[in-house]
Scaffold this active site. Structure first.
Site, PDB file in Angstrom:
ATOM      1  N   GLU B 321       0.858  -1.167  -0.037  1.00 56.76           N
ATOM      2  CA  GLU B 321       0.031  -0.039   0.066  1.00 56.76           C
ATOM      3  C   GLU B 321       0.801   1.183  -0.138  1.00 56.76           C
ATOM      4  OE1 GLU B 321      -4.129  -1.099   2.211  1.00 56.76           O
ATOM      5  OE2 GLU B 321      -2.411  -1.003   3.363  1.00 56.76           O
ATOM      6  N   VAL B 322       1.571   1.460  -0.747  1.00 56.53           N
ATOM      7  CA  VAL B 322       2.582   2.472  -0.976  1.00 56.53           C
ATOM      8  C   VAL B 322       1.758   3.523  -1.996  1.00 56.53           C
ATOM      9  CG1 VAL B 322       4.676   3.583  -1.677  1.00 56.53           C
ATOM     10  CG2 VAL B 322       4.625   1.082  -0.929  1.00 56.53           C
TER      11      VAL B 322
END
Lengths: 512, 526
Positions: B321-322
């Site tokens: 989840e960057v």
């Protein structure tokens, strides 16, 4: 939140900037001059001790030197003044109370006064006072000058616990009563027996629990029941037991022969049993004796008689019941048979001078009920329509439908409970007045002592504020901020209330 | 009271089938009407067989003997000594371990198989390693049952058992809510009861940084919820690791980067990317700043420490989840992108960061586990990297399992086992019915699935509700990962799991009910 950590939010509140300090070694909770409830074993005195502990008991203040406080900045006393001579347990608790923290006597000796008509109001006020006190980073206890006038929006603010689907040890029930008091709930609806088990130990019919409880030690003895009632009374909480009939009674059958209707498979008994058998005189003798006992054991003026979810298939299968239907001219309308039964039960309960609450089906099926019957609305679909119908017919009602807390889901579902507006149904002002409150229900299919407390609290707190505070207290952001702090306070007082969301409490739960 | 005794008998017969074991062993044989012996907790002893390569002084087993002896004694009210004295008494369980290793840590290749045979003459537990012996002791403890009079019995039983998957994990999240050490230790106990063998410690994340680093003490001083009370000291961490080791459980720590690092920022100035609003910094921060040498120096030092603090060969490096919006807003990051020739493809910047991080971790001789995005984004990872499949909504997880294994990587499954997601009813069944190998692929691909993990993320979970939310639901995952693929019967599972849950209550674990019913010993009172 400008309202600090108050929960539920009081009716009228003004918190002023000046702060006063409380020194645990000097601060006193006392009966004020002219109070009708002086020292004695009554609720006020015990409550004073309890609240002293709630306010100071969790801190390490004992280990720190007491710093001298500047004159005029220390709050030395909370005086509790109860005005009414009559401190009986009344069926509705509508006391007006006010806390005023200001220097009434002299500049050098500020004090707080809590005035209430009855002890029950004083209990609510003590809770509010305890919520006004906070601890700063240096361990000092502070309170702001404040004026509060408070009273509940609804008289009936209940929690339903189900001790049949799972047995709840006494300790769980008592812990829950503590949490209820912290949230100003005032009714424990004790759904004490049901299909699954019969833990209530009856003195008249000991076999009911002897054979109907889950396990030999999964019972509530008369002593246990008395203890619950007294513990609740000391916290201003009524205990309304529910003995649900004619359905939901499988566990009764084990200890009471011929009470339940034998079901038939064609011409033969199938070996299974249905609802209470409404065609036998012995049924009504039994119920008379049982409710005689119950009316003495439980002091509240109300008993909950259930009456929900009656399945007719067993009655239909039974030739004796069929014959009885014919005799009575009921045709094939089994709702008439149910009404016949319920009316007789209501007659029995009236004769022992109790009022009664019933689930909505009893009303829906057109059973003739006394005008002072309370109808509890529980079916989730169209509950606003049901509220309209019940109140249009002139009956008093309690709302439970949107507050089935046993239905869990992922995320912050407390908001859903908070956003319910109990009076949001079409009806006249007169009708709205017939809504006397609501109940948060924690049915027991998936709940026992292992998960009861975190599942109930602080989710039930949302219902608590809805039932106590003004209709216009609806700001969810403000509610979140207060509820987070209130939850940490419950944790501090030993209630394993679960978190609302990411974050922490200064004092996490100490023991589990 | 005669009536009560009868009820009791029926209840125990119905609820706790004698010899029901959770998770179900690979092979269990109990001859119907076969022999049984009485067992007196006071006189029963655990000992080493003469053939055993390990003996007294082996802490793992010495302490396990103590623990299981205590559990036997705690099992409830006991009958008087002389009851049923005509039945034979069994007095000891002898344990024989083939390899003489006691002091090491369990790892991915640990052999956890064991054989257990109990009879009135002799009960013998033999295992290749101490880790297998631990599993066998747990099984043995579950074979002991009690009749209505409180007498303990052991039926003649033969068991051959081994795990289906080597990696059977549980994730706890100590960042979203801090969990006191004792809550972690208790969870390790219950993991051992369920034969789970990996504690995935998601120790830090956006909300807080409770890990007290010796290299960078400011991280927890400024990033913990409370630096005095809501931290894990070096001693705490050692305690957890040793407690886990003694139960045959590996501890894999996760220091998730470059996203999920908000709490790192206050204690490590310059580490996070400053986000821009137009041409000025907005005051908020994004993921780790991948453009600075200082970042890699920091990571080098931090992972040097982490690599030595956590003995397991594997570290979990996160990588999920960057969010690219902050990187995009930052002019220096833009300039760096241009310099590196990444164009507008920020996944290449992410890959650049991850690549360097993996090199750092490799240089300390560690292997790594990463969340699936690292694979999805095409980062070049070492062939022995383990890809952790977690996404519930990005297409069926089965397809991801197929893709990961097709690329030759080992896969770890968590997607269907996010136990923090609660719902009404018996949701353990859905977790139980998952078949980790039900995806399209060759036998070689399936062999790359090393196991799975139940995840208890912390958004709504802290010490107040952790245990009942976790148990017995995580037990469903434990059986899926340990027992044979063919063990799938829900009714049978229900009966055994309900019984096992009562065993947990007797052992003091706050495990919630599956459905209506009761246990003879309830939580927090009779």
């Amino acid at each position: 939140s400008p309202s600090g950590s108050l929960w539920p939010l009081p009716r009228s509140l003004s918190i002023l900037p000046p702060q006063l300090q409380l020194a645990p070694s000097r601060f006193q909770l006392v009966h004020g001059p002219g109070s009708t409830a002086g020292p004695g074993p009554a609720p006020p005195l015990r409550a004073l001790c309890r609240y002293y502990d709630y306010i100071f008991g969790y801190s390490q203040w004992q280990n720190r030197g007491q710093r001298p406080l500047h004159a005029g900045t220390e709050l030395l006393q909370l005086q509790v003044i109860i005005s009414s001579k009559d401190s009986e347990f009344v069926k509705t608790i509508t006391c007006i109370l006010s806390i005023s923290i200001k220097d009434q006597l002299s500049v050098t000796e500020p004090m707080a006064v809590l005035k209430a008509e009855k002890v029950w109001g004083a209990l609510r006020g003590l809770e509010t006072f305890s919520q006004l006190v906070y601890e700063d980073d240096y361990g000092s206890f502070l309170i702001n000058e404040s004026e509060i006038t408070d009273y509940p929006r609804f008289a009936h603010r209940g929690i339903l616990l189900d001790t049949s689907r799972h047995f709840l040890p006494l300790k769980s029930i008592l812990t829950n009563l503590d949490a209820m008091a912290f949230n100003k709930f005032n009714v424990l609806h004790w759904h004490i027996v049901d299909d699954h088990s019969f833990p209530y130990q009856s003195t008249t019919f000991p076999e009911l629990s002897g054979k109907g409880s889950y396990f030999y030690n999964h019972v509530y003895t008369p002593t246990d029941v008395r203890l619950v009632i007294e513990y609740a009374r000391l916290r201003g909480i009524r205990v309304i037991p529910e003995f649900d009939t004619p359905g939901h009674t499988q566990s009764w059958g084990k200890g009471q022969k011929d009470l339940l209707t034998p079901c038939y498979n064609g011409e033969h008994r199938s070996g299974s049993y249905g609802p209470v058998n409404p065609i036998l005189n012995t049924t009504y003798h039994f119920m008379t004796d049982l409710f005689q006992e119950i009316s003495q054991v439980f002091p509240d003026t109300y008993v909950h008689l259930g009456g929900d979810e009656v399945d007719f298939s067993c009655w239909k299968s039974n030739p004796d019941v069929t014959e009885f239907m014919k005799q009575q001219g009921f045709g094939t309308d089994y709702a008439k048979l149910e009404s016949y039964y319920i009316e007789k039960i209501l007659g029995i309960v009236s004769s022992v001078n109790k009022g009664y609450i019933v689930w909505q089906e009893v009303f829906d099926k057109g059973v003739k009920i006394k005008s002072d019957t309370i109808v509890e609305v529980w079916i989730g679909n169209l509950y606003t329509t049901e509220l309209s119908n019940v109140t249009r017919a002139g009956f008093t009602t309690i709302l439970a439908a949107p507050w089935y807390l046993d239905y869990i889901s992922y995320g912050q579902d407390w908001k859903k409970y908070y956003n319910v507006q109990p009076l949001n149904f079409s009806g006249s002002e007169k009708q709205k007045k017939l809504v006397i409150g609501g109940e948060a229900c924690l049915w027991g299919e998936f709940v026992d002592a292992t998960n009861l407390t975190p599942r109930l609290w602080p989710r039930a707190s949302a219902v608590g504020e809805r039932l106590w505070s003004s209709e216009n207290v609806t700001n969810i952001g403000d509610a979140y901020n207060r509820l987070v702090k209130h939850r940490c306070r419950m944790v501090r007082r030993g209630i394993a209330a679960e978190p609302l969301y990411v974050g922490y409490c200064d004092h996490e739960i100490r023991e589990l | 009271m005669a009536g009560a005794a009868l009820l009791l008998l029926l209840a125990l017969a119905g609820l706790v089938p004698a010899g029901a074991v959770w998770p179900r062993p690979q092979l269990i044989r109990q001859a119907p009407g076969g022999g049984r012996c009485r067992l007196s907790p006071d006189r029963f002893r655990f000992g080493y067989a003469r053939s055993s390569a390990v003996g007294p002084g082996c802490a793992v087993l010495d302490q396990a003997f103590q623990r299981y002896w205590r559990l036997l004694r705690q099992a409830g009210p006991r009958a008087t000594e002389d009851a049923r004295s005509w039945e034979p008494l069994c007095t000891e369980l002898l344990v024989s371990v083939a390899t003489p290793h006691c002091d090491g840590f369990p790892d991915m290749d640990s052999v956890e198989s064991y054989k257990l045979s109990t009879s009135e003459e002799l009960s013998l537990l033999s295992a290749e390693s101490v880790w297998g012996a631990l599993r066998g002791l747990e099984t043995f403890s579950q074979l002991v049952w009690r009749d209505e009079a409180g007498t303990f019995y052991l039926n003649r039983t033969d068991i051959v058992d081994f795990p289906r998957f080597a990696h059977r994990g549980l994730l706890l999240d100590t960042s979203r809510h801090y969990l006191p050490v004792r809550a972690i230790l208790e969870t390790l106990d219950v993991m051992a009861y369920n034969k789970l063998n990996v504690f995935h410690w998601h120790i830090v994340d956006d909300p807080s940084f409770p890990y007290e680093s010796t290299a960078f003490p400011e991280l927890s001083r400024k990033g913990a919820y409370n630096p005095a009370t809501h931290v894990y000291t070096a001693n705490d961490v050692k305690l957890v690791i040793e407690y886990a080791r003694l139960r045959g459980i590996r501890v894999i720590s996760e220091f998730d980067t470059p996203g999920h690092t908000h709490s790192w920022g206050p204690g490590a100035p310059g580490l996070l990317t400053p986000c821009y609003a137009g041409s000025v910094p907005s005051g908020s921060y994004g993921p780790v700043n991948p453009t600075l040498n200082a970042t890699y120096w920091f990571m080098n030092e931090l992972f040097r420490e982490v690599s030595s603090v956590f003995p397991d060969f594997y570290l979990h490096l996160g990588g999920d989840e960057v969010d690219f919006t902050c990187w995009r807003s930052n002019p220096e990051v833009q300039a760096f992108m241009q310099k590196m020739g990444f164009g507008q493809d920020y996944t290449r910047l992410e890959s650049f960061y991850i690549q360097r991080l993996l090199d750092i971790v490799s240089s300390y001789g560690k292997g790594y586990v990463v969340w699936q995005e690292v694979f999805d984004n095409g980062v070049r990872v070492k062939p022995d990297t383990i890809i952790h499949v977690w996404r519930e909504n990005a297409g069926a997880y089965q397809q991801e399992m197929a893709r990961v294994t097709k690329a030759g990587y080992r896969a770890l499954l968590s997607a269907p086992w996010y136990l923090n997601r609660i719902s009404y009813g018996q949701d353990w069944q859905a977790a139980y019915e998952v078949e980790p190998l039900a995806f399209e692929g060759s036998p070689e691909q399936r062999a790359l699935v090393i196991g799975g993990e139940a995840c208890m993320w912390g958004e709504y979970v802290d010490v107040t509700n952790l245990t009942p939310r976790l148990w017995p639901r995580a037990g469903a995952v434990a059986e899926r990962l340990w027992s044979n693929e063919t063990v799938r019967d829900l009714q049978d599972a229900y009966a055994r799991l309900a019984g096992f849950r009562c065993t947990l209550l007797r052992r003091g674990v706050q495990a919630q009910p599956l459905f209506t019913g009761f246990c003879d010993v309830e939580y927090g009172g009779s």
